[in-house]
Scaffold this active site. Structure first.
Site, PDB file in Angstrom:
ATOM      1  N   ARG A  58       0.852  -1.190   0.000  1.00 30.35           N
ATOM      2  CA  ARG A  58       0.000   0.000   0.000  1.00 30.35           C
ATOM      3  C   ARG A  58       0.893   1.247   0.000  1.00 30.35           C
ATOM      4  O   ARG A  58       1.970   1.254   0.597  1.00 30.35           O
ATOM      5  CB  ARG A  58      -0.918   0.003   1.220  1.00 30.35           C
ATOM      6  CG  ARG A  58      -1.956  -1.110   1.187  1.00 30.35           C
ATOM      7  CD  ARG A  58      -2.953  -0.973   2.330  1.00 30.35           C
ATOM      8  NE  ARG A  58      -3.917  -2.069   2.318  1.00 30.35           N
ATOM      9  CZ  ARG A  58      -4.978  -2.132   1.527  1.00 30.35           C
ATOM     10  NH1 ARG A  58      -5.216  -1.155   0.663  1.00 30.35           N
ATOM     11  NH2 ARG A  58      -5.808  -3.160   1.580  1.00 30.35           N
ATOM     12  N   ASP A  67      -4.679 -13.088   7.274  1.00 29.18           N
ATOM     13  CA  ASP A  67      -6.006 -13.559   6.864  1.00 29.18           C
ATOM     14  C   ASP A  67      -7.065 -12.461   6.906  1.00 29.18           C
ATOM     15  O   ASP A  67      -7.881 -12.337   5.984  1.00 29.18           O
ATOM     16  CB  ASP A  67      -6.463 -14.717   7.767  1.00 29.18           C
ATOM     17  CG  ASP A  67      -5.691 -15.997   7.513  1.00 29.18           C
ATOM     18  OD1 ASP A  67      -5.019 -16.089   6.467  1.00 29.18           O
ATOM     19  OD2 ASP A  67      -5.763 -16.901   8.368  1.00 29.18           O
ATOM     20  N   GLN A 109      -6.956  -9.458   6.412  1.00 22.69           N
ATOM     21  CA  GLN A 109      -6.829  -8.434   5.375  1.00 22.69           C
ATOM     22  C   GLN A 109      -7.163  -8.955   3.974  1.00 22.69           C
ATOM     23  O   GLN A 109      -7.231  -8.185   3.020  1.00 22.69           O
ATOM     24  CB  GLN A 109      -5.401  -7.869   5.370  1.00 22.69           C
ATOM     25  CG  GLN A 109      -5.004  -7.157   6.647  1.00 22.69           C
ATOM     26  CD  GLN A 109      -3.553  -6.687   6.622  1.00 22.69           C
ATOM     27  OE1 GLN A 109      -2.951  -6.582   5.557  1.00 22.69           O
ATOM     28  NE2 GLN A 109      -2.997  -6.416   7.793  1.00 22.69           N
ATOM     29  N   HIS A 143      -2.719 -19.768   2.260  1.00 21.85           N
ATOM     30  CA  HIS A 143      -3.747 -20.300   3.163  1.00 21.85           C
ATOM     31  C   HIS A 143      -5.088 -19.986   2.525  1.00 21.85           C
ATOM     32  O   HIS A 143      -5.310 -18.871   2.053  1.00 21.85           O
ATOM     33  CB  HIS A 143      -3.632 -19.663   4.548  1.00 21.85           C
ATOM     34  CG  HIS A 143      -4.627 -20.186   5.552  1.00 21.85           C
ATOM     35  ND1 HIS A 143      -4.931 -21.528   5.682  1.00 21.85           N
ATOM     36  CD2 HIS A 143      -5.382 -19.546   6.488  1.00 21.85           C
ATOM     37  CE1 HIS A 143      -5.829 -21.688   6.648  1.00 21.85           C
ATOM     38  NE2 HIS A 143      -6.120 -20.506   7.144  1.00 21.85           N
ATOM     39  N   GLU A 186      -3.825 -26.181  14.406  1.00 24.93           N
ATOM     40  CA  GLU A 186      -3.291 -25.041  15.132  1.00 24.93           C
ATOM     41  C   GLU A 186      -4.105 -24.724  16.388  1.00 24.93           C
ATOM     42  O   GLU A 186      -3.542 -24.268  17.392  1.00 24.93           O
ATOM     43  CB  GLU A 186      -3.203 -23.819  14.211  1.00 24.93           C
ATOM     44  CG  GLU A 186      -4.517 -23.296  13.692  1.00 24.93           C
ATOM     45  CD  GLU A 186      -4.369 -22.341  12.513  1.00 24.93           C
ATOM     46  OE1 GLU A 186      -3.265 -22.309  11.931  1.00 24.93           O
ATOM     47  OE2 GLU A 186      -5.338 -21.641  12.171  1.00 24.93           O
ATOM     48  N   SER A 194      -0.341 -17.104  12.854  1.00 28.70           N
ATOM     49  CA  SER A 194      -1.263 -16.102  12.311  1.00 28.70           C
ATOM     50  C   SER A 194      -2.274 -15.672  13.370  1.00 28.70           C
ATOM     51  O   SER A 194      -2.475 -16.357  14.383  1.00 28.70           O
ATOM     52  CB  SER A 194      -2.012 -16.682  11.114  1.00 28.70           C
ATOM     53  OG  SER A 194      -2.872 -17.736  11.536  1.00 28.70           O
TER      54      SER A 194
END
Length: 494
Positions: free
Chosen positions: A68, A108, A110, A132, A221, A414
């Site tokens: 960005r 994830d 985002q 993922h 996880e 994550s």
């Protein structure tokens, strides 16, 4: 958007869950050639983004990073990671339209925003990559029909992806092509080339599906990989302190003990880990693990059920929308636990002592691995996927605890894994504290069995050994570790 898994009929769900095939090294004979001469643009430059990019560049691919504009202007860490390693870094608007393969390696939460931003910028016929599949499977992201969608999911943290590559090897990797997005039939060629670019083909790749990767990854996880380590650390530390064991010793036994006992797991499965114990200790650990399995099976199954149904994902996404209030609160509570704040010391614990005085830790590992594996396979996930998402990854996660306790584990994984970890640990910790820990003593955690006779009942020992060795996770584990050994021999020899 609606959950993609829920749009499939039962036959399709079972087919997707059951996708997992260990791929032959010959299937990667052209390595990363399919992507050479093409433009690879990675969105995001955290641990996975940076380390996959470094490997792909060293494999001869043309890699740049799209960030960005604000991240570039403010020179955030992602910008520094990419620019300080000599990569081209530019805005989405500049790089995405040039890309043949856009790889989304942002967190994830985002993904929806990132994909909705980059998709209009992607040229016709390009490819979108994930490591993922949460955005596709759980959020139901719809991708433009002219775009190919693939996944390459290394089964370890990003730092290990790089370190294994530098050693001339790689890490086991799941690859997949989204069945809704393969318009030119080149998805598998792209996925294989990307995996080879990271070095994953040297350790072995599993031909999988987005669904199988997501559902098995979430289960592993949440339970054995993170949740069980967190709950076990908290309750075992409390037990030792309550019974007068020195705080520095208790903390170190746990912080470095998980890594030590799971290192044995890595080389020879549950069988070898249990064989590191004396015969009396092995029988004790086995009995404890059977009790733990009976106690915790409903919790493991609930997590698997909530993952399959989509309940977990919807709950977590609601927390995303609420500024992560639950996640951040649980993170703060974890930082305040006694284990996280035990006093450091220069104390050194001999390697075997971690086994001798950590019998309960061994029992927790055995119980957790088998429960996670059983819950996954009972839900239609095949043995290979279940193995990689339980036993295989556990030593890698335990290593993060050894570095900086639970804080490091929760930083490296994550946000999705961290949220699931807390959901599990928040129930498992009081369950163990109230129903199990009052029944054990420091002979199994902290002090060891002491100078007792090694005499055991032969019939009992034979029964224990056979039960351990005949669990399905041991059969598939031996097979897959054999493949990895063969792969490493070929890679090093080459």
């Amino acid at each position: 958007m609606s959950n993609y898994f829920d749009t499939l009929n039962l036959r399709e769900q079972l087919d997707q869950l059951g996708r997992c095939r260990f791929m032959d090294r010959e299937e990667f004979s052209t390595e990363a050639d399919y992507l050479k001469g093409k433009r690879v643009v990675i969105v995001g430059c955290g641990a996975q983004g940076l380390n996959q990019g470094l490997n792909m560049r060293d494999s001869g691919l043309n890699v740049a990073y799209a960030l960005r504009q604000a991240a570039i202007d403010e020179q955030r860490q992602s910008f520094k990671n990419a620019s300080e390693n000599g990569f081209e870094v530019a805005s989405y608007e500049k790089l995405i339209p040039q890309a043949d393969l856009v790889i989304n390696l942002t967190p994830d939460k985002q993904h929806t925003n990132v994909v909705e931003t980059v998709m209009p910028l992607m040229k016709e016929g390009a490819t979108l990559g994930y490591s993922h599949g949460f955005n596709i499977v759980e959020e139901g992201m719809k991708i433009r029909k002219d775009l190919t969608v693939v996944m390459v999911a290394p089964k370890c943290p990003g730092t290990e992806v790089r370190e294994e590559y530098k050693r001339g090897f790689g890490v086991p990797t799941l690859i997949a092509v989204h069945p809704e997005n393969d318009p030119k039939g080149e998805g598998w060629d792209i996925a294989k080339a990307w995996a080879a670019g990271t070095g994953g083909h040297r350790a072995g790749c599993l031909e999988s599906s987005f669904v199988a990767e997501v559902k098995s990854d979430l289960m592993g996880e949440q339970t054995i990989l993170c949740g069980m380590l967190q709950a076990g650390s908290i309750v075992c530390y409390e037990k030792m302190i309550a019974d007068g064991i020195d705080a520095s010793y208790a903390g170190k036994l746990l912080q470095f003990g998980w890594e030590t006992v799971t290192e044995a797991l890595k080389f020879g499965g549950v069988t070898h880990m249990m064989d590191r114990l004396s015969n009396p200790a092995k029988i004790k650990a086995f009995d404890l693990s059977e009790e733990l399995k009976d106690l915790m099976r409903p919790l493991y199954n609930k997590h698997m059920d909530d993952i399959i149904s989509g309940h977990f994902s919807s709950t977590m996404m609601a927390d995303w929308a609420n500024d992560d209030v639950n996640l951040l609160g649980w993170r703060e509570e974890t930082g305040e636990t006694a284990f996280e704040n035990y006093p450091d010391s220069s104390l050194e614990i001999p390697e075997q002592e971690y086994f001798d005085n950590g019998i309960l830790m061994v029992a927790m590992v055995r119980a957790g691995v088998e429960l996670a594996f059983e819950a996954m396979t009972a839900s239609g996930i095949v043995d290979e996927s279940a193995y990689y998402e339980s036993l295989h990854e556990l030593p890698l996660i335990a290593n993060t605890v050894a570095r900086k306790r639970l804080y490091e584990m929760n930083v490296v994984i994550s946000d999705t894994a961290e949220y699931g970890n807390y959901l599990f640990a928040n129930v498992a910790t009081p369950l163990l504290r109230e129903k199990f820990m009052p029944l054990v003593d420091t002979d199994v955690i902290g002090r060891g069995l002491g100078a007792i006779s090694n005499q055991v009942d032969n019939a009992k020992l034979i029964e224990v050994n056979e039960t351990i060795r005949n669990h399905p996770v041991e059969y598939i584990g031996e097979e897959l570790r054999g493949y990895m050994t063969d792969m490493k021999t070929i890679a090093v020899g080459g």
